[in-house]
Design a protein around this motif. Structure first.
Motif, PDB file in Angstrom:
ATOM      1  N   PRO A  24       0.829  -1.220   0.000  1.00 33.86           N
ATOM      2  CA  PRO A  24       0.000   0.000   0.000  1.00 33.86           C
ATOM      3  C   PRO A  24       0.862   1.270   0.000  1.00 33.86           C
ATOM      4  N   TRP A  25       1.641   1.471  -1.036  1.00 35.72           N
ATOM      5  CA  TRP A  25       2.500   2.646  -1.124  1.00 35.72           C
ATOM      6  C   TRP A  25       1.665   3.885  -1.396  1.00 35.72           C
ATOM      7  N   ARG A  26       1.981   4.952  -0.704  1.00 39.28           N
ATOM      8  CA  ARG A  26       1.333   6.237  -1.002  1.00 39.28           C
ATOM      9  C   ARG A  26       1.920   6.838  -2.267  1.00 39.28           C
ATOM     10  N   PHE A  27       3.220   6.645  -2.443  1.00 39.58           N
ATOM     11  CA  PHE A  27       3.913   7.178  -3.606  1.00 39.58           C
ATOM     12  C   PHE A  27       4.823   6.081  -4.155  1.00 39.58           C
ATOM     13  N   PRO A  28       4.881   5.931  -5.462  1.00 49.05           N
ATOM     14  CA  PRO A  28       5.810   4.938  -5.996  1.00 49.05           C
ATOM     15  C   PRO A  28       7.254   5.399  -5.781  1.00 49.05           C
ATOM     16  N   ALA A  29       8.047   4.595  -5.129  1.00 45.12           N
ATOM     17  CA  ALA A  29       9.435   4.972  -4.844  1.00 45.12           C
ATOM     18  C   ALA A  29      10.278   3.717  -4.678  1.00 45.12           C
ATOM     19  N   THR A  30      11.549   3.883  -4.887  1.00 41.35           N
ATOM     20  CA  THR A  30      12.520   2.813  -4.667  1.00 41.35           C
ATOM     21  C   THR A  30      13.674   3.395  -3.857  1.00 41.35           C
ATOM     22  N   PRO A  31      14.500   2.558  -3.245  1.00 42.18           N
ATOM     23  CA  PRO A  31      15.639   3.090  -2.486  1.00 42.18           C
ATOM     24  C   PRO A  31      16.554   3.962  -3.353  1.00 42.18           C
ATOM     25  N   GLU A  32      16.597   3.677  -4.642  1.00 39.77           N
ATOM     26  CA  GLU A  32      17.436   4.469  -5.535  1.00 39.77           C
ATOM     27  C   GLU A  32      16.899   5.891  -5.704  1.00 39.77           C
ATOM     28  N   ASP A  33      15.604   6.095  -5.435  1.00 43.96           N
ATOM     29  CA  ASP A  33      14.980   7.409  -5.593  1.00 43.96           C
ATOM     30  C   ASP A  33      15.199   8.333  -4.395  1.00 43.96           C
ATOM     31  N   VAL A  34      15.728   7.819  -3.296  1.00 45.14           N
ATOM     32  CA  VAL A  34      15.902   8.622  -2.082  1.00 45.14           C
ATOM     33  C   VAL A  34      16.979   9.684  -2.323  1.00 45.14           C
ATOM     34  N   ASP A  35      16.658  10.909  -1.953  1.00 48.26           N
ATOM     35  CA  ASP A  35      17.616  12.012  -2.055  1.00 48.26           C
ATOM     36  C   ASP A  35      18.389  12.072  -0.736  1.00 48.26           C
ATOM     37  N   TYR A  36      19.600  11.559  -0.749  1.00 46.82           N
ATOM     38  CA  TYR A  36      20.408  11.499   0.466  1.00 46.82           C
ATOM     39  C   TYR A  36      21.057  12.842   0.800  1.00 46.82           C
ATOM     40  N   HIS A  37      20.946  13.815  -0.087  1.00 43.97           N
ATOM     41  CA  HIS A  37      21.535  15.126   0.153  1.00 43.97           C
ATOM     42  C   HIS A  37      20.576  16.052   0.906  1.00 43.97           C
ATOM     43  N   ALA A  38      19.322  15.697   0.976  1.00 40.06           N
ATOM     44  CA  ALA A  38      18.346  16.512   1.700  1.00 40.06           C
ATOM     45  C   ALA A  38      18.629  16.421   3.202  1.00 40.06           C
ATOM     46  N   PRO A  39      18.424  17.520   3.942  1.00 44.99           N
ATOM     47  CA  PRO A  39      18.702  17.510   5.390  1.00 44.99           C
ATOM     48  C   PRO A  39      17.642  16.700   6.145  1.00 44.99           C
ATOM     49  N   ARG A  40      18.020  15.498   6.553  1.00 43.51           N
ATOM     50  CA  ARG A  40      17.130  14.637   7.326  1.00 43.51           C
ATOM     51  C   ARG A  40      17.958  13.986   8.424  1.00 43.51           C
ATOM     52  N   GLN A  41      17.283  13.415   9.374  1.00 42.92           N
ATOM     53  CA  GLN A  41      17.955  12.735  10.477  1.00 42.92           C
ATOM     54  C   GLN A  41      18.008  11.224  10.219  1.00 42.92           C
ATOM     55  N   TRP A  42      18.281  10.845   8.974  1.00 45.11           N
ATOM     56  CA  TRP A  42      18.320   9.438   8.608  1.00 45.11           C
ATOM     57  C   TRP A  42      19.729   8.890   8.717  1.00 45.11           C
ATOM     58  N   ASN A  43      19.804   7.631   9.064  1.00 43.58           N
ATOM     59  CA  ASN A  43      21.064   6.915   9.036  1.00 43.58           C
ATOM     60  C   ASN A  43      21.202   6.339   7.640  1.00 43.58           C
ATOM     61  N   THR A  44      21.911   7.071   6.758  1.00 42.29           N
ATOM     62  CA  THR A  44      21.991   6.681   5.358  1.00 42.29           C
ATOM     63  C   THR A  44      22.666   5.314   5.172  1.00 42.29           C
ATOM     64  N   GLY A  45      23.624   5.007   6.030  1.00 40.41           N
ATOM     65  CA  GLY A  45      24.274   3.691   5.947  1.00 40.41           C
ATOM     66  C   GLY A  45      23.293   2.573   6.184  1.00 40.41           C
ATOM     67  N   LEU A  46      22.398   2.748   7.162  1.00 45.34           N
ATOM     68  CA  LEU A  46      21.389   1.742   7.469  1.00 45.34           C
ATOM     69  C   LEU A  46      20.385   1.630   6.323  1.00 45.34           C
ATOM     70  N   ILE A  47      20.007   2.733   5.748  1.00 43.99           N
ATOM     71  CA  ILE A  47      19.047   2.713   4.632  1.00 43.99           C
ATOM     72  C   ILE A  47      19.647   2.004   3.436  1.00 43.99           C
ATOM     73  N   ARG A  48      20.890   2.292   3.124  1.00 43.75           N
ATOM     74  CA  ARG A  48      21.532   1.635   1.977  1.00 43.75           C
ATOM     75  C   ARG A  48      21.721   0.144   2.201  1.00 43.75           C
ATOM     76  N   GLN A  49      21.917  -0.246   3.454  1.00 47.13           N
ATOM     77  CA  GLN A  49      22.094  -1.666   3.779  1.00 47.13           C
ATOM     78  C   GLN A  49      20.799  -2.393   3.546  1.00 47.13           C
TER      79      GLN A  49
END
Length: 92
Positions: free
Chosen positions: A67-92
């Motif tokens: 039930p995705w609200r928006f079609p997206a894939t991990p490749e679509d994530v903008d890692y340059h945007a200011p967020r409090q995400w652990n990018t290493g964990l997301i890429r893993q």
């Protein structure tokens, strides 16, 4: 004699729902290095092909039915945007 068994074998694999195994078996027939393997090794390769195909179909179905609200894939994530995400964990 062996060649006469190919068509019934392929038909039986399809009847059993083992289409990936049938395809892998057909491909193996054109690879002398695979044909030369022991029975156990070839059977293992066929089972691996069927298992991988089923896993891929299952993943595709789950992604399609999610039930995705928006079609997206991990490749679509903008890692340059200011967020409090652990990018290493997301890429893993």
């Amino acid at each position: 004699m062996i060649a006469r068994l190919h068509a019934p074998l392929i038909d039986r694999l399809h009847q059993l729902g083992l289409t990936a195994m049938a395809d892998a078996w057909r491909q193996q027939q054109h690879q002398p290095e695979i044909v030369a393997l022991a029975f156990d090794d070839r059977l293992s390769l066929l089972l691996d092909a069927e298992w991988a195909a089923r896993q891929q179909r299952q993943l595709s179905r789950r992604l399609r039915e999610a039930p995705w609200r928006f079609p997206a894939t991990p490749e679509d994530v903008d890692y340059h945007a200011p967020r409090q995400w652990n990018t290493g964990l997301i890429r893993q």
